[in-house]
Design an enzyme around this catalytic site. Structure first.
Site, PDB file in Angstrom:
ATOM      1  N   ARG A  72       3.615 -67.455  17.953  1.00  0.00           N
ATOM      2  CA  ARG A  72       4.616 -66.500  17.893  1.00  0.00           C
ATOM      3  C   ARG A  72       5.507 -66.374  19.237  1.00  0.00           C
ATOM      4  NH1 ARG A  72       3.511 -60.506  19.060  1.00  0.00           N
ATOM      5  NH2 ARG A  72       4.377 -59.229  17.537  1.00  0.00           N
ATOM      6  N   HIS A  76       9.489 -65.716  18.850  1.00  0.00           N
ATOM      7  CA  HIS A  76      10.117 -64.702  19.265  1.00  0.00           C
ATOM      8  C   HIS A  76      10.928 -65.301  20.290  1.00  0.00           C
ATOM      9  CE1 HIS A  76       7.283 -61.368  17.917  1.00  0.00           C
ATOM     10  NE2 HIS A  76       7.598 -62.357  16.919  1.00  0.00           N
ATOM     11  N   SER A  86      13.770 -67.593  27.068  1.00  0.00           N
ATOM     12  CA  SER A  86      14.309 -66.365  27.865  1.00  0.00           C
ATOM     13  C   SER A  86      13.035 -65.396  27.809  1.00  0.00           C
ATOM     14  CB  SER A  86      15.447 -65.805  26.857  1.00  0.00           C
ATOM     15  OG  SER A  86      14.929 -65.835  25.469  1.00  0.00           O
ATOM     16  N   ASN A 104       7.618 -57.211  21.261  1.00  0.00           N
ATOM     17  CA  ASN A 104       6.737 -57.806  21.919  1.00  0.00           C
ATOM     18  C   ASN A 104       5.809 -56.827  23.060  1.00  0.00           C
ATOM     19  OD1 ASN A 104       7.942 -60.369  21.418  1.00  0.00           O
ATOM     20  ND2 ASN A 104       9.561 -60.042  22.672  1.00  0.00           N
ATOM     21  N   PRO A 173      11.915 -60.457  13.283  1.00  0.00           N
ATOM     22  CA  PRO A 173      11.624 -59.857  12.213  1.00  0.00           C
ATOM     23  C   PRO A 173      10.214 -59.023  12.560  1.00  0.00           C
ATOM     24  CG  PRO A 173      11.936 -62.116  11.993  1.00  0.00           C
ATOM     25  CD  PRO A 173      12.150 -61.780  13.481  1.00  0.00           C
ATOM     26  N   HIS A 203       1.108 -67.010   9.474  1.00  0.00           N
ATOM     27  CA  HIS A 203       0.113 -65.910   9.473  1.00  0.00           C
ATOM     28  C   HIS A 203      -1.090 -66.289   8.747  1.00  0.00           C
ATOM     29  CE1 HIS A 203       3.157 -62.514  10.241  1.00  0.00           C
ATOM     30  NE2 HIS A 203       2.990 -63.108  11.262  1.00  0.00           N
ATOM     31  N   THR A 204      -1.529 -67.628   8.576  1.00  0.00           N
ATOM     32  CA  THR A 204      -2.618 -68.082   8.087  1.00  0.00           C
ATOM     33  C   THR A 204      -3.712 -68.011   9.113  1.00  0.00           C
ATOM     34  OG1 THR A 204      -4.011 -70.053   7.275  1.00  0.00           O
ATOM     35  CG2 THR A 204      -2.046 -70.510   9.063  1.00  0.00           C
ATOM     36  N   THR A 258      -9.777 -67.685   5.496  1.00  0.00           N
ATOM     37  CA  THR A 258     -10.241 -68.698   6.839  1.00  0.00           C
ATOM     38  C   THR A 258      -9.440 -68.122   7.966  1.00  0.00           C
ATOM     39  OG1 THR A 258      -8.352 -70.162   5.896  1.00  0.00           O
ATOM     40  CG2 THR A 258     -10.814 -70.912   5.387  1.00  0.00           C
ATOM     41  N   ASP A 263      -4.150 -73.437   7.213  1.00  0.00           N
ATOM     42  CA  ASP A 263      -3.999 -73.877   5.557  1.00  0.00           C
ATOM     43  C   ASP A 263      -3.103 -73.236   5.001  1.00  0.00           C
ATOM     44  OD1 ASP A 263      -5.594 -71.426   5.146  1.00  0.00           O
ATOM     45  OD2 ASP A 263      -7.527 -72.590   5.853  1.00  0.00           O
TER      46      ASP A 263
END
Ligand code: NAG
Ligand code: NAG
Ligand code: NAG
Ligand code: NAG
Ligand code: NAG
Ligand code: NAG
Ligand code: NAG
Ligand code: NAG
Ligand code: NAG
Length: 346
Positions: A72, A76, A86, A104, A173, A203-204, A258, A263
């Site tokens: 992340r 970002h 930055s 953030n 986003p 996002h797994t 999981t 995955d």
């Protein structure tokens, strides 16, 4: 890449050609403004193993979330003026830190791990490796260490001497956005719907705070109803974790099947209406969206997801790099280095 990055790179080509002649050892691909996986092979040969070791220790021993957090950070960072570190800069008289941007503040994390890696890398190869590249490698190794694909990160970025808080406030986003709103943020960066879906696949693993999805459980989109695209059993489980008017900072797994593995279960969960964030679920549930068939393809084939994810990470990592003599190599990732005098004083 988008025209933005193209023009920035073109501007330094001539300068770099001069450097190649002087340096001799600089890979010819650098002359064309590209990053490459061998950038530090001569100057910091152990770089990747140093990063992998530290990330692996933290993952194993103290923080199973850190892999997701490091990806992340890279994401970002890259979305604001390119992958130039930055995001790592603290507030100072000259810097309005991106750490305080809406997306953030109180959620971007892993800065301490980046600092630990930077310290180890400075010990091995002083004043050589950018913080932007450290974040890139940390994100890459986090994927591999969590069961995902293995690839060599492209390197050679330098660090910015500026940050842009207002851009960070509007360009990253968000969890309540529709596919069209998300695409409006990806497209200018040269990232298409395939990149949107594959990068969302990060996002797994990792966790999310209740505040990023709890409106789906009680008063979706201010309609007074529940989010119709959420599986009712999963919804009940989430209400136990995030009661109405409860503590918005409580965490839950982004991917319930999981939670710490990299995955393709994220995609089958979307098909089962078990996407945690509205922005995740709508990739599958928005009628007619061009993302639906991509979700289906990645659910059907983990290899297809992995291949696409690697390609999208490389594309994202190529957004507007500072190369050649642009920017600097920061010595402390949280602040710009001053001048040569500062380097000499170290
Ligand atoms: C590089 O790392 C290996 C182990 O990962 C170690 O044996 C070697 O001494 C290191 N080399 C340098 C130059 O630090
Ligand atoms: C983390 O744990 C895995 C599996 O037990 C092990 O193979 C690996 O060496 C560990 N890594 C570190 C850095 O401790
Ligand atoms: C960021 O979070 C801190 C701690 O909760 C808070 O004090 C500060 O006001 C927040 N900054 C912004 C810009 O919202
Ligand atoms: C960015 O958003 C924060 C809220 O997180 C706000 O306090 C700040 O004024 C905004 N700054 C700019 C420059 O847009
Ligand atoms: C920061 O970003 C904003 C909005 O994206 C842009 O208008 C502005 O020119 C940028 N500022 C700097 C100093 O780059
Ligand atoms: C997105 O771009 C990649 C190349 O980077 C391409 O393989 C893929 O088909 C594109 N996806 C869409 C939906 O256009
Ligand atoms: C939320 O409400 C707005 C305004 O009524 C509407 O335009 C939008 O499509 C709704 N979003 C969803 C996901 O239902
Ligand atoms: C809210 O939850 C967070 C995360 O679990 C915790 O650190 C914090 O203390 C809680 N706040 C309150 C007021 O209970
Ligand atoms: C790095 O800079 C920050 C200021 O942003 C400072 O708080 C920190 O102590 C510095 N770290 C080191 C190791 O000097």
């Amino acid at each position: 890449m988008g025209s933005q990055s193209g023009s920035r790179v073109t501007g330094v080509v001539f300068m770099l050609c001069g450097l190649v002649l002087l340096g001799g050892g600089i890979s010819s691909s650098v002359a064309y403004g590209q990053l490459n996986p061998t950038f530090y092979d001569e100057t910091c040969p152990n770089l990747t193993s140093i990063v992998r070791e530290i990330v692996g220790q933290v993952l194993n021993n103290t923080d199973p979330r850190i892999g997701a957090s490091l990806i992340r950070l890279h994401f970002h960072d890259c979305f604001i003026n390119g992958c130039d570190g930055s995001l790592l800069l603290d507030n100072s008289p000259d810097i309005q830190s991106e750490k305080e941007a809406v997306a953030n503040n109180n959620s971007a994390r892993g800065f301490d791990v980046v600092d630990d890696i930077k310290t180890a890398v400075e010990n091995a190869c002083p004043a050589t490796v950018s913080c932007a590249d450290i974040v890139t490698i940390a994100a890459t190794e986090s994927v591999t260490l969590s069961g995902g694909p293995t690839w060599s990160a492209l390197l050679g970025r330098r660090d910015s001497r500026t940050a842009n808080l207002s851009a960070a406030n509007v360009s990253i986003p968000g969890p309540f956005e529709t596919p069209d709103q998300l695409k409006a943020k990806f497209t200018p960066l040269g990232l298409n719907s395939t990149d949107l879906v594959s990068l969302s696949g990060a996002h797994t693993f990792g966790r999310a705070q209740c505040r990023t999805f709890s409106q789906r459980l009680f008063d979706f989109n201010q309609t007074g109803a529940l989010d119709p695209t959420l599986d009712t059993t999963y919804l009940e489980q989430l209400r136990q974790i995030c009661p109405q008017n409860g503590n918005g900072s409580v965490l839950t797994n982004l991917e319930p099947t999981t939670p710490d593995g990299f995955d393709n279960n994220y995609f089958s969960n979307l098909q089962d209406l078990k996407g945690l964030l509205q922005s995740d679920q709508e990739l599958f549930s928005t009628p007619e969206a061009d993302t639906i068939e991509i979700v289906n393809a990645f659910s059907a084939s983990q290899q297809a997801f992995f291949d696409s994810f690697v390609e999208s990470m490389i594309k994202m990592g190529n957004i507007s790099p500072l190369i050649g003599t642009l920017g600097e190599i920061r010595l402390n990732c949280s602040r710009v280095s001053r001048t040569g005098a500062y380097v000499a004083a170290m």
